[in-house]
Design a protein around this motif. Structure first.
Motif, PDB file in Angstrom:
ATOM      1  N   VAL A 269      -6.382   9.578  16.443  1.00  9.13           N
ATOM      2  CA  VAL A 269      -6.906  10.571  17.380  1.00  9.13           C
ATOM      3  C   VAL A 269      -8.314  10.218  17.811  1.00  9.13           C
ATOM      4  N   THR A 270      -9.144   9.773  16.847  1.00  3.72           N
ATOM      5  CA  THR A 270     -10.522   9.375  17.172  1.00  3.72           C
ATOM      6  C   THR A 270     -10.541   8.200  18.135  1.00  3.72           C
ATOM      7  N   PHE A 271      -9.666   7.221  17.889  1.00  2.00           N
ATOM      8  CA  PHE A 271      -9.580   6.061  18.770  1.00  2.00           C
ATOM      9  C   PHE A 271      -9.196   6.472  20.189  1.00  2.00           C
ATOM     10  N   MET A 272      -8.184   7.355  20.297  1.00  4.08           N
ATOM     11  CA  MET A 272      -7.744   7.801  21.611  1.00  4.08           C
ATOM     12  C   MET A 272      -8.846   8.566  22.339  1.00  4.08           C
ATOM     13  N   LEU A 273      -9.565   9.422  21.598  1.00  3.73           N
ATOM     14  CA  LEU A 273     -10.651  10.176  22.219  1.00  3.73           C
ATOM     15  C   LEU A 273     -11.763   9.250  22.709  1.00  3.73           C
ATOM     16  N   LEU A 274     -12.104   8.255  21.875  1.00  2.00           N
ATOM     17  CA  LEU A 274     -13.134   7.297  22.295  1.00  2.00           C
ATOM     18  C   LEU A 274     -12.675   6.479  23.499  1.00  2.00           C
ATOM     19  N   LEU A 275     -11.381   6.096  23.493  1.00  2.00           N
ATOM     20  CA  LEU A 275     -10.850   5.333  24.619  1.00  2.00           C
ATOM     21  C   LEU A 275     -10.899   6.149  25.901  1.00  2.00           C
ATOM     22  N   LEU A 276     -10.500   7.436  25.799  1.00  2.00           N
ATOM     23  CA  LEU A 276     -10.550   8.295  26.978  1.00  2.00           C
ATOM     24  C   LEU A 276     -11.985   8.500  27.447  1.00  2.00           C
ATOM     25  N   ALA A 277     -12.923   8.656  26.489  1.00  2.00           N
ATOM     26  CA  ALA A 277     -14.323   8.859  26.848  1.00  2.00           C
ATOM     27  C   ALA A 277     -14.900   7.626  27.539  1.00  2.00           C
ATOM     28  N   ILE A 278     -14.576   6.432  27.015  1.00  2.00           N
ATOM     29  CA  ILE A 278     -15.073   5.201  27.626  1.00  2.00           C
ATOM     30  C   ILE A 278     -14.471   5.018  29.013  1.00  2.00           C
ATOM     31  N   THR A 279     -13.176   5.313  29.149  1.00  2.00           N
ATOM     32  CA  THR A 279     -12.519   5.192  30.460  1.00  2.00           C
ATOM     33  C   THR A 279     -13.143   6.145  31.469  1.00  2.00           C
ATOM     34  N   ALA A 280     -13.390   7.397  31.030  1.00  2.00           N
ATOM     35  CA  ALA A 280     -14.014   8.375  31.922  1.00  2.00           C
ATOM     36  C   ALA A 280     -15.429   7.941  32.307  1.00  2.00           C
TER      37      ALA A 280
ATOM     38  N   MET B 124       0.849  -1.192   0.000  1.00  2.00           N
ATOM     39  CA  MET B 124       0.000   0.000   0.000  1.00  2.00           C
ATOM     40  C   MET B 124       0.884   1.240   0.000  1.00  2.00           C
ATOM     41  N   LYS B 125       0.586   2.143  -0.931  1.00  2.00           N
ATOM     42  CA  LYS B 125       1.376   3.365  -1.054  1.00  2.00           C
ATOM     43  C   LYS B 125       0.854   4.398  -0.057  1.00  2.00           C
ATOM     44  N   ILE B 126       1.783   4.936   0.737  1.00  2.00           N
ATOM     45  CA  ILE B 126       1.428   5.932   1.742  1.00  2.00           C
ATOM     46  C   ILE B 126       1.509   7.307   1.113  1.00  2.00           C
ATOM     47  N   THR B 127       0.382   7.973   1.091  1.00  2.00           N
ATOM     48  CA  THR B 127       0.322   9.344   0.563  1.00  2.00           C
ATOM     49  C   THR B 127       0.000  10.283   1.713  1.00  2.00           C
TER      50      THR B 127
ATOM     51  N   LEU C  99      -2.923  11.410   6.680  1.00  2.00           N
ATOM     52  CA  LEU C  99      -3.872  12.236   7.425  1.00  2.00           C
ATOM     53  C   LEU C  99      -5.031  11.394   7.962  1.00  2.00           C
ATOM     54  N   SER C 100      -5.474  10.451   7.121  1.00  2.00           N
ATOM     55  CA  SER C 100      -6.578   9.582   7.542  1.00  2.00           C
ATOM     56  C   SER C 100      -6.179   8.710   8.730  1.00  2.00           C
TER      57      SER C 100
END
Length: 463
Positions: free
Chosen positions: A16-27, A1-4, A9-10
């Motif tokens: 970032v979305t995963f980390m935010l969801l993880l923090l939200a679930i933990t909280a 897979m070619k990284i562009t 960015l994706s």
């Protein structure tokens, strides 16, 4: 897979979305943990959960309980007490606990008479307050148990002091005695349950005090004097509660008028059960299995233990207009009353023996005719050995006997509270086993691990 740049960015957005969801679930989980509490006790015998007898006692104490513990400012000792009391607080949210260092309240130490060991360790004092009543326990912290605390709470739950008197002076079983045939262990359990124990000698007292809620006649060995019988007869006529324990092949020792008044006849001989495995070498050992306790009586409600009655006598009651009688404890049909000595081969003799089923316990009640009508209660048992020091710990003997006393004093709310027992949580080792384990863990095991490690290291080095 070619990284562009777009895929990079994706991936960053996904991270970032995963980390935010993880923090939200933990909280969210952290917040839920402050709102809801769930505890699971996976230990054997549920050691960190309040036992059923203690829970039953707490149900008799709906109002707040205040416990003050006078203990030195030692973190480990206070944690031990706190963990023990927390089991009660889990079941009862208005159970309050307070720690006080006894060295800060010398006057209270004097009032409580707090003891000290020869090594200088102060005893721990637990002072429990409920509805203006107080119970105190003084014990070394390492020996304090749930059983001791629950017994004190049970004494608090009773709204009055119940006095039980043991008749003495005629060879009866002694409530302070330590001999096998005495009832010292039973009397101690009664005291722990909140009863005040007294002895009654009619040669010294000519009147039975009204403060005595129940009189116990535990297998007298010699006959009472005429004056003593008259005092006991007056006690019964006035409405006194009575527990009368008889023995097989024994005379009534002057109680014939009382037996006639109650319509009681004692069957000659000793009850034997040919199908009892307990009585294989002693056919007089009678076991009443739990399923036999189906009599329509409050004493047996919810009672689900076998009980042992060594050498019991059968009882027969003639119906009377005055007394209402219930056969409380009844044997199986194959049990009979053996008239001969229990030696050799025991067989039923139709001409001499009495066929079963037979009763070994009867409960009688009647309404008294005083200004304030009350119910008089009498229990008659064909055996006194079942509460002796030798047999009180067998099967359900202790619980059954406590149920009987609670019924006799007319404190029916305590009848179905099971007996609190202490689990064996200590491991006792012989000196030989202790030395073996010490050598194994201190010498043999470390050397074995060291040799195994060296063998693996040498093998890898050669490779």
């Amino acid at each position: 897979m070619k990284i562009t740049s777009r895929t990079r960015l994706s991936l960053r957005i996904n991270n970032v979305t995963f980390m935010l969801l993880l923090l939200a679930i933990t909280a969210l989980l952290a917040w839920l943990s402050t709102q809801y509490v769930y505890q699971a006790d996976w230990t054997r015998n549920a050691r960190h959960t309040l036992t059923a007898p203690s829970q039953a006692v707490l149900k008799q104490l709906p109002d707040p309980i205040q416990m003050t513990v006078y203990i030195e400012d030692d973190e480990m000792s206070r944690k031990w007490i706190g963990d023990l009391i927390r089991k009660y607080q889990t079941e009862k949210d208005n159970f309050k606990l307070t720690f006080i260092d006894p060295y800060t309240v010398p006057d209270k130490v004097k009032d409580l008479n707090i003891k000290m060991t020869p090594q200088g360790q102060l005893f721990t004092v637990l002072e429990m307050h409920y509805q203006g009543r107080t119970e105190t326990i003084q014990q070394l912290v390492e020996f304090l148990t749930e059983q001791e605390i629950s017994s004190a709470l049970q004494r608090l739950a009773r709204n009055q002091t119940y006095t039980i008197a043991f008749l003495q002076g005629h060879g009866e079983r002694k409530p302070q005695g330590q001999a096998n045939h005495d009832v010292g262990l039973w009397a101690q359990e009664l005291s722990n349950a909140g009863f005040e124990i007294q002895t009654l000698n009619l040669s010294q007292q000519t009147v039975i005090s009204d403060e005595i809620q129940t009189l116990i006649i535990a297998s007298p060995q010699v006959s009472l004097l005429t004056g003593e019988i008259n005092v006991l007869s007056q006690y019964v006529q006035k409405g006194g509660n009575l527990l009368w324990m008889l023995e097989p092949n024994e005379p009534l020792h002057g109680f014939e008028p009382l037996a006639a008044q109650l319509g009681l006849t004692v069957t000659p001989g000793v009850l034997v059960d040919p199908n009892s495995w307990v009585g294989a070498n002693n056919p007089g050992m009678l076991v009443l299995p739990a399923f036999s306790h189906i009599a329509p009586h409050v004493i047996l409600a919810g009672f689900q233990q076998d009980s042992l009655f060594p050498k019991a006598a059968g009882l027969q009651l003639e119906p009377t207009e005055v007394w209402e009688a219930v056969n409380l404890l009844t044997t199986a049909p194959e049990v009979w009353s053996e008239s001969k000595e229990l030696k050799g081969e025991i067989r039923f003799d139709e001409n001499q023996d009495v066929d079963g089923p037979l009763s070994i316990g009867v409960a009688l009640t009647r309404e008294t005719t005083d200004d304030m009508p009350t119910e008089q209660r009498i229990l008659i048992l064909g055996d006194g050995d079942f509460v002796s020091n030798t047999f009180i710990g067998n099967g359900g003997n202790l619980e059954l006997s406590l149920r009987m006393l609670n019924w006799l004093i007319q404190d029916d709310s305590f009848i179905d509270i099971p007996v609190q027992t202490t689990d064996d949580t200590k491991l006792s080792l012989s000196p030989t086993m202790f030395n073996f384990l010490a050598i194994f863990f201190v010498i043999i095991l470390p050397i074995s691990l060291l040799m195994t490690g060296m063998f693996v290291w040498l093998k890898r080095r050669k490779a």
